[in-house]
Design an enzyme around this catalytic site. Structure first.
Site: not given
Ligand code: ZN
Length: 334
Positions: A121, A153, A155, A237
């Site tokens: 990120h 991931d 996200h 995740d």
């Molecule tokens: Zn993540």
């Protein structure tokens, strides 16, 4: 899913991105004896010059100074430091650099880097979402050549996307839960110069959906690009018991993605692939998903046939997932 900061204070909930993510994973690798079959390489600290391959001195200094002050301090949205953060952040980036150097030199076949904090990120000039420095981006710049980054991931790897958005020498392919975090990031329309491939997937996608996405989009994107090295932003995740996502994935999807990536690396770039731990916050699921990935990369016999956690997960490829994957393939012109 992030617990409201105020409620976290009332409940004294430990932060999701915590040391036990690594200690429990390492414990499982040790006790399962899988570690005995691997070469252990100590992480080293990245140098400031190496961080500067991606990040401006202003961000590096901000993180260093905040960490030195010692208390909890925000250095970006959902990104904070405490005592010891600076050293951990240097070891995470340096651990990945050490691994890619050894794989590039032919000293190791491939590698999994078990370090924290995560990095995907973080953009060039902003820490964000538990990430301070973008280790995978630094490694891609350090390697040079044509680097493909596969980010599974849950996200979206917005930082990595932004850093390489106008760079045709780096392919960025991301599988993520549609519009989860950051909001609005990782859409089909975000294609950069054509070397950004987003695969936003609906909640509840499950193992078969991830495998379908891998075969339909990730593999052809890698073959079209022709990498000299593959990096994986391996966040676990999407695992079914992880409260940060809703993807209903088991250990076996991670095993399959790692196996497929290893085969693609062998086909395209002499087997050169290094996976770096990004997210993954279930202290039950992160260790076993990571073990499955490590077994696949090392070519070891699986420790189990199905996920050791009892899970109620989808057993077929859903129509919505199939449509999402097909749309991603079309958007990428594959
Ligand atoms: Zn993540």
């Amino acid at each position: 899913m992030l617990l409201d900061e105020r409620v976290q204070g009332w409940l004294d909930v430990p932060h999701s991105e915590r040391p036990e993510r690594l200690t429990r994973t390492y414990q499982l690798l040790e006790r399962s004896r899988v570690l005995d079959a691997l070469v252990r390489v100590p992480a080293r600290e990245a140098t400031v010059e190496e961080l500067e391959l991606v990040h401006p001195a202003s961000l590096i200094e901000k993180v260093r100074a905040a960490s030195e002050r010692g208390g909890l301090e925000w250095v970006g949205p959902e990104a904070r430091t405490s005592e010891g953060t600076w050293t951990a952040a240097l070891l995470a980036v340096g651990g990945l650099l050490e691994a890619v150097d050894r794989v590039a030199a032919g000293e190791l076949d491939n590698a999994f880097v078990c370090c924290r904090p995560p990095g995907h990120h973080a953009s060039a000039d902003q820490a964000m979402g538990f990430c301070l420095f973008n280790a995978v981006a630094v490694a891609a710049r350090h390697l040079g050549g044509r680097v493909a980054i596969v980010d599974w991931d849950v996200h979206h790897g917005n930082g990595t996307q932004e850093i390489f958005y106008a760079d045709p020498s780096v392919l960025f392919v991301s599988l993520h839960q549609d519009d989860l975090y950051p909001k609005g990031s990782g859409t089909l329309e975000q294609r950069g110069d054509g070397s950004t491939v987003n695969i936003p997937l609906p909640a509840g996608t499950g193992d078969l959906g991830y495998q379908y996405a891998f075969k339909q989009v990730v593999a052809p994107a890698l073959r079209r690009f022709g990498p000299t090295f593959i990096l994986v932003s391996a966040g676990q995740d999407a695992a079914a018991s992880d409260t940060h996502g809703r993807m209903s994935v088991t250990t076996e999807a991670f095993r399959a993605m790692a196996r497929e990536t290893k085969l693609l690396a062998e086909e395209l770039c002499g087997g050169r692939v290094v996976a770096f731990l990004e997210g993954g916050y279930s202290l039950d699921h992160l260790p076993i998903c990571t073990l499955a990935i490590v077994e696949a990369l090392a070519g070891l016999t699986p420790s189990w046939e199905r996920d050791p956690l009892e899970l109620d997960v989808p057993t077929r490829l859903g129509d919505e997932t199939k449509r999402a994957v097909d749309a991603a393939r079309n958007a990428a012109g594959l």
